[in-house]
Enzyme design. Structure first.
Site, mmCIF file in Angstrom:
data_model
loop_
_atom_site.group_PDB
_atom_site.id
_atom_site.type_symbol
_atom_site.label_atom_id
_atom_site.label_comp_id
_atom_site.label_asym_id
_atom_site.label_seq_id
_atom_site.Cartn_x
_atom_site.Cartn_y
_atom_site.Cartn_z
ATOM 1 N N HIS A 173 0.798 -1.216 0.000
ATOM 2 C CA HIS A 173 0.000 0.000 0.000
ATOM 3 C C HIS A 173 0.835 1.273 0.000
ATOM 4 O O HIS A 173 0.388 2.308 -0.504
ATOM 5 C CB HIS A 173 -0.996 -0.036 1.161
ATOM 6 C CG HIS A 173 -2.082 -1.019 0.903
ATOM 7 N ND1 HIS A 173 -3.196 -0.725 0.153
ATOM 8 C CD2 HIS A 173 -2.198 -2.325 1.222
ATOM 9 C CE1 HIS A 173 -3.959 -1.790 0.042
ATOM 10 N NE2 HIS A 173 -3.380 -2.775 0.685
ATOM 11 N N CYS A 205 -8.937 -1.958 -11.537
ATOM 12 C CA CYS A 205 -8.440 -0.861 -10.705
ATOM 13 C C CYS A 205 -7.161 -1.241 -9.974
ATOM 14 O O CYS A 205 -6.702 -0.516 -9.110
ATOM 15 C CB CYS A 205 -9.497 -0.404 -9.703
ATOM 16 S SG CYS A 205 -10.037 -1.685 -8.546
ATOM 17 N N ARG A 242 -10.513 4.510 -2.173
ATOM 18 C CA ARG A 242 -10.162 3.611 -1.070
ATOM 19 C C ARG A 242 -10.578 4.250 0.250
ATOM 20 O O ARG A 242 -9.812 4.994 0.862
ATOM 21 C CB ARG A 242 -8.654 3.341 -1.058
ATOM 22 C CG ARG A 242 -8.101 2.707 -2.324
ATOM 23 C CD ARG A 242 -6.606 2.457 -2.155
ATOM 24 N NE ARG A 242 -5.999 1.831 -3.303
ATOM 25 C CZ ARG A 242 -5.383 2.467 -4.292
ATOM 26 N NH1 ARG A 242 -5.285 3.794 -4.244
ATOM 27 N NH2 ARG A 242 -4.851 1.817 -5.300
ATOM 28 N N GLU A 263 -11.222 -10.144 -6.673
ATOM 29 C CA GLU A 263 -9.851 -10.260 -6.171
ATOM 30 C C GLU A 263 -9.511 -11.694 -5.789
ATOM 31 O O GLU A 263 -8.344 -12.021 -5.569
ATOM 32 C CB GLU A 263 -9.679 -9.374 -4.931
ATOM 33 C CG GLU A 263 -9.995 -7.917 -5.161
ATOM 34 C CD GLU A 263 -10.296 -7.199 -3.861
ATOM 35 O OE1 GLU A 263 -9.470 -6.387 -3.444
ATOM 36 O OE2 GLU A 263 -11.358 -7.466 -3.259
ATOM 37 N N ASP A 290 -4.483 -7.993 -5.510
ATOM 38 C CA ASP A 290 -4.896 -9.108 -4.661
ATOM 39 C C ASP A 290 -5.195 -10.361 -5.481
ATOM 40 O O ASP A 290 -4.955 -11.484 -5.017
ATOM 41 C CB ASP A 290 -6.124 -8.713 -3.827
ATOM 42 C CG ASP A 290 -5.742 -8.109 -2.485
ATOM 43 O OD1 ASP A 290 -4.723 -8.537 -1.912
ATOM 44 O OD2 ASP A 290 -6.445 -7.197 -2.020
ATOM 45 N N ARG A 342 1.643 -10.257 -1.104
ATOM 46 C CA ARG A 342 1.997 -9.083 -1.900
ATOM 47 C C ARG A 342 2.966 -8.157 -1.181
ATOM 48 O O ARG A 342 3.546 -7.255 -1.797
ATOM 49 C CB ARG A 342 0.738 -8.310 -2.294
ATOM 50 C CG ARG A 342 -0.077 -7.837 -1.110
ATOM 51 C CD ARG A 342 -1.424 -7.305 -1.531
ATOM 52 N NE ARG A 342 -1.318 -5.977 -2.082
ATOM 53 C CZ ARG A 342 -2.386 -5.198 -2.318
ATOM 54 N NH1 ARG A 342 -3.602 -5.658 -2.083
ATOM 55 N NH2 ARG A 342 -2.241 -3.991 -2.805
#
Length: 570
Positions: A197, A493, A297, A422, A446, A456
């Site tokens: 992130h 996205c 988000r 995802e 994801d 990830r």
């Protein structure tokens, strides 16, 4: 994403995120001090006496408060407010006096500070409301005072007085989001992953980012470095030739950004180009080059809090984002907490594997009020602005979950309901899921993680998370086929949408919209404008026929227009 490869001598190699390149001085982020409670305070190499300890600790509080006030005076917006609140806490007479009383009683300074801060934190959390929100400030004061008292560098993001390259061992998403953007040129970390992130937020903010750069934290503050996100490199002490090359790249990229026409292939097949955002302030930074917001988000509103934001707080934030969009499409993702985004008031601290546990939509099982409150706030924002957001849930795995979310959202007053794809199960049963909702959006970060059984956040496994992995492409293709069969929109996205070459593949598969960091859209638009829809389909077929990720990329690249290949090299 650029995977790590050996570089020339002197170059620090990592994994790049984005296509930008900059030159600037290093500003190192210092970690919070990790000291045992009984760590001795030394003066001139000798254990300090009681009076010396009292003096040093009191001075540490005073210096921390003064430094925070000075930083606050030079900052703006949210950063200024956070620094001002933290300065007030460092000045708090009760906090300081209780720490000094313990020190005077012979307690080691680190232990005394820890004990008092923990006591106050418990009181604030129990009181709730405004006091509960100040727990984060309180712990920041703890870290700073301990560092000053023990003669260590101040922790956290330094006060930036000039445009700088922020360098850290790792950087929390909340820290990244709070950066003073007027003085940040790039972000470089020693740990992390390209789909973590922090990297995503850096891209969203338009900052070049390189992760997994071994040894970068050994660089001294002020060292001038050249950061190339496209190559995934950090070069200390660049010469004039490097600087000139970067300037030429910047000029070429700026020229691409002048085109703000709607996304489409050369034969007029429309592909909406949308922006990913995390806050209402991000929405205000989305320029004319985006046709709207493809991913809002909302978890940024919830992170670093000990209580969930109220309906009113959320409604105000959502309304601000809708107004900033100016009538353009806005797709809102409901709370995606858990895994690497834990919440103090909701997620389970003892989950053995939180990425596979109670995260995203699954929180409705234990905390349904979080979703209900968020839906109510979105409907309130819709009424206040006259704009109609598209609302989607993350981590949907089954058609039954899609139906349950759709029923809940529509009952609350949401007009357009969708879900994220995802989880491989959702991609494989996309037709059944689309029968329950109005649209789906593929989160390729994801989806790659769960398809490849690869965390990830584990940067050393970045090759398995490559957006070109054939198994991941197969699942994207399956979802797009379901969209065509049901005549419903299928967007992407995830970070795949930011890659101009991958964008051609996605459009060829049947994806109807691409949402990425705003800075990535000009190159994506340019790539689409140079190819027909039929050519995109040929490129997609070539990628799907490959056996490995590198072969898939090479097969796609071989069919691409020469001008676009030159753009990809920028």
């Amino acid at each position: 994403m650029t995977t790590a490869q050996p570089g020339p001598p002197g170059v620090l190699q990592g994994v790049g995120v984005g296509r930008l390149a900059v030159v600037g001085p290093v500003a190192c982020v210092r970690p919070a001090p990790a000291l045992p409670p009984d760590a001795p305070l030394l003066v001139d190499g000798e254990p300090a006496g009681p009076e010396q300890v009292h003096e040093v600790v009191e001075r540490a509080f005073t210096e921390v408060a003064a430094a925070l006030r000075e930083q606050s005076a030079g900052a703006t917006g949210t950063v200024r407010d956070v620094l001002a609140a933290t300065a007030q806490m460092a000045d708090d007479a009760a906090l300081r006096s209780q720490v000094l009383a313990r020190v005077d009683a012979g307690e080691p300074p680190v232990g005394a500070i820890d004990a008092v801060v923990q006591m106050f934190a418990g009181m604030f959390e129990q009181a709730g409301g405004y006091l509960a929100e100040r727990v984060t400030d309180l712990r920041s004061v703890r870290d700073r005072v301990v560092a000053r008292a023990m003669g260590l560098p101040d922790p956290g993001v330094p006060h930036l007085e000039r445009p700088s390259v922020v360098v850290a061992r790792d950087l929390a998403p909340a820290d990244t989001a709070a950066l003073d953007l007027t003085h940040v040129l790039a972000i470089v970390t020693e740990l992390g992953g390209p789909t973590g992130h922090t990297a995503i937020i850096a891209g969203q903010l338009g900052l070049p980012c390189v992760v997994r750069v071994a040894g970068v934290t050994d660089l001294e503050d002020g060292t001038v470095v050249a950061v190339d996100a496209a190559a995934g490199t950090v070069l200390p002490h660049p010469d004039d030739a490097v600087r000139d090359a970067y300037e030429r790249r910047r000029t070429a990229q700026a020229a691409l950004a002048e085109d703000t026409s709607p996304g489409a292939t050369s034969d007029g097949h429309a592909v909406a180009l949308l922006a990913n955002i995390g806050t209402a302030a991000d929405a205000e930074r989305v320029g004319a080059g985006a046709e709207g917001v493809g991913l809002f988000r909302t978890e940024v509103l919830f992170l670093e809090r000990v209580q969930a934001p109220t309906v009113e707080e959320q409604a105000d934030a959502y309304a601000a984002a809708l107004r900033a969009a100016g009538g353009r499409k806005v797709v809102v993702r409901t709370l995606d907490a858990g895994a690497d985004k834990p919440l103090a008031f909701a997620t389970f601290p003892d989950e053995e594997n939180p990425a596979l546990g109670v995260r995203g939509y699954r929180l409705v099982r234990s905390h349904p009020e979080l979703l209900d409150t968020q839906l109510a706030a979105l409907v309130r924002a819709q009424a206040a602005t006259g704009a109609t957001p598209w609302v989607m849930a993350p981590m949907i795995a089954t058609p039954d979950e899609a139906r349950a979310f759709a029923q809940r959202a529509r009952a609350a007053g949401v007009a357009t309901v969708g879900v994220m794809v995802e989880v491989p199960a959702a991609a494989l049963r996309a037709a059944d899921i689309l029968a329950e909702v109005d649209f789906v959006s593929i989160g390729t970060n994801d989806l790659a993680q769960y398809t490849m059984a690869t965390d990830r956040l584990r940067g050393e496994l970045a090759d398995l998370l490559d957006v070109w992995q054939p198994a991941v492409l197969d699942l994207v293709a399956a979802t797009a086929r379901a969209g065509r069969a049901t005549r419903k929109p299928v967007g992407v996205c995830g970070e795949s949408a930011a890659d101009p070459l991958m964008a051609l593949v996605l459009v060829g598969l049947g994806v109807t919209s691409l949402s990425a960091a705003p800075g990535a859209l000009p190159a994506v638009r340019h790539a689409l404008r140079r190819h027909t829809q039929q050519r995109c389909e040929e490129i997609a077929d070539a990628a799907l026929g490959a056996r490995t990720a590198p072969e898939a990329r090479a097969a796609a690249l071989a069919l691409v227009d020469a001008d676009v290949r030159a753009t990809l090299a920028l």
